[in-house]
Design a protein around this motif. Structure first.
Motif, short mmCIF file in Angstrom:
data_model
loop_
_atom_site.label_atom_id
_atom_site.label_comp_id
_atom_site.label_asym_id
_atom_site.label_seq_id
_atom_site.Cartn_x
_atom_site.Cartn_y
_atom_site.Cartn_z
N PRO A 38 43.03 -8.38 -18.57
CA PRO A 38 43.07 -9.35 -19.67
C PRO A 38 43.60 -10.70 -19.19
CG PRO A 38 44.82 -7.72 -19.91
CD PRO A 38 43.97 -7.30 -18.76
N THR A 39 43.17 -11.75 -19.85
CA THR A 39 43.65 -13.09 -19.51
C THR A 39 44.99 -13.34 -20.21
OG1 THR A 39 42.59 -14.12 -21.41
CG2 THR A 39 41.27 -13.94 -19.36
N THR A 40 45.65 -14.39 -19.79
CA THR A 40 46.90 -14.78 -20.45
C THR A 40 46.64 -15.07 -21.92
OG1 THR A 40 47.72 -15.72 -18.39
CG2 THR A 40 48.81 -16.43 -20.41
N ARG A 41 45.51 -15.69 -22.20
CA ARG A 41 45.17 -15.99 -23.60
C ARG A 41 44.99 -14.70 -24.41
NH1 ARG A 41 44.48 -20.77 -25.34
NH2 ARG A 41 44.00 -21.69 -23.34
N GLN A 42 44.37 -13.68 -23.81
CA GLN A 42 44.19 -12.41 -24.51
C GLN A 42 45.53 -11.71 -24.74
OE1 GLN A 42 41.40 -10.90 -21.61
NE2 GLN A 42 39.76 -10.82 -23.14
N VAL A 43 46.39 -11.74 -23.74
CA VAL A 43 47.72 -11.13 -23.89
C VAL A 43 48.49 -11.85 -24.98
CG1 VAL A 43 49.95 -10.74 -22.75
CG2 VAL A 43 47.82 -10.18 -21.56
N ALA A 44 48.42 -13.17 -25.00
CA ALA A 44 49.10 -13.95 -26.05
C ALA A 44 48.58 -13.56 -27.43
CB ALA A 44 48.91 -15.44 -25.80
N LEU A 60 55.50 -9.18 -10.00
CA LEU A 60 55.23 -8.04 -10.86
C LEU A 60 53.79 -8.01 -11.36
CD1 LEU A 60 58.55 -7.99 -12.92
CD2 LEU A 60 58.01 -6.85 -10.75
N LEU A 61 53.12 -9.13 -11.30
CA LEU A 61 51.70 -9.16 -11.64
C LEU A 61 51.00 -10.22 -10.84
CD1 LEU A 61 51.08 -11.74 -13.77
CD2 LEU A 61 52.29 -10.24 -15.29
N THR A 62 49.68 -10.10 -10.80
CA THR A 62 48.86 -11.12 -10.16
C THR A 62 48.00 -11.76 -11.23
OG1 THR A 62 47.12 -9.53 -9.63
CG2 THR A 62 48.75 -9.96 -7.92
N ALA A 63 47.75 -13.04 -11.05
CA ALA A 63 46.92 -13.78 -12.00
C ALA A 63 45.79 -14.43 -11.21
CB ALA A 63 47.76 -14.82 -12.72
N ARG A 64 44.56 -14.10 -11.60
CA ARG A 64 43.39 -14.69 -10.95
C ARG A 64 42.69 -15.59 -11.95
NH1 ARG A 64 42.94 -9.55 -10.35
NH2 ARG A 64 40.99 -9.38 -11.45
#
Length: 151
Positions: free
Chosen positions: A25-31, A53-57
């Motif tokens: 999921p994207t940051t926008r989806q998590v938000a 703790l996480l990776t963001a692509r």
């Protein structure tokens, strides 16, 4: 003790990503899933990424993924990182009042509150992110932010 909003969101984001499976999921989806402003989620995601703790692509096919370190991370360590290990009360006057507490030289409250804070962290230390998403929590997390299934 009350957690900061960023601490709460960090834990919930880690939990959400722990059950994401193959999806990223994207940051926008998590938000959206957590019903928080995107800008707040982005700051928390940046800190979790910095902590390893996480990776963001970015870009097409991008998204957030929990790292192995994130899966085994101590909940206590995450809370400490976001909350800081400072005193629960401001005896030195660094806060809004700006003056030190007149009881600071002989007060026993500060030490008692520090002990309570350490006990709080210690109770969370043995728990990992994967521990807190075990059933029944994990299946509930999978339903967050999704439209109800038609039957």
């Amino acid at each position: 003790m009350r957690l900061l909003r960023s601490t709460d969101l960090a834990l919930r984001a880690l939990m959400r990503l722990a059950v994401a499976g193959e999806s990223s999921p994207t940051t926008r989806q998590v938000a959206a899933d957590m019903d928080v402003p995107y800008t707040h989620a982005a700051k928390v995601v940046a800190e979790l990424t910095h902590m390893g703790l996480l990776t963001a692509r970015r870009g097409r096919g991008g998204g957030l993924t929990l790292t192995e370190r994130g899966r085994t991370a101590s909940v206590g360590a995450v809370v400490r990182a976001f909350e800081g290990e400072g005193d629960v009360v401001d005896c030195e006057g660094a806060g809004q009042a700006g003056t030190p507490c007149p009881l600071s030289s002989g007060c026993r409250l500060r030490g008692a509150l520090r002990q309570a804070q350490e006990a709080f962290f210690a109770a969370l230390d043995p728990l990992t992110v994967m521990d807190i998403v075990a059933a029944p929590t994990g299946p509930l997390l999978l339903g967050i932010g999704r439209a109800p299934q038609e039957t």
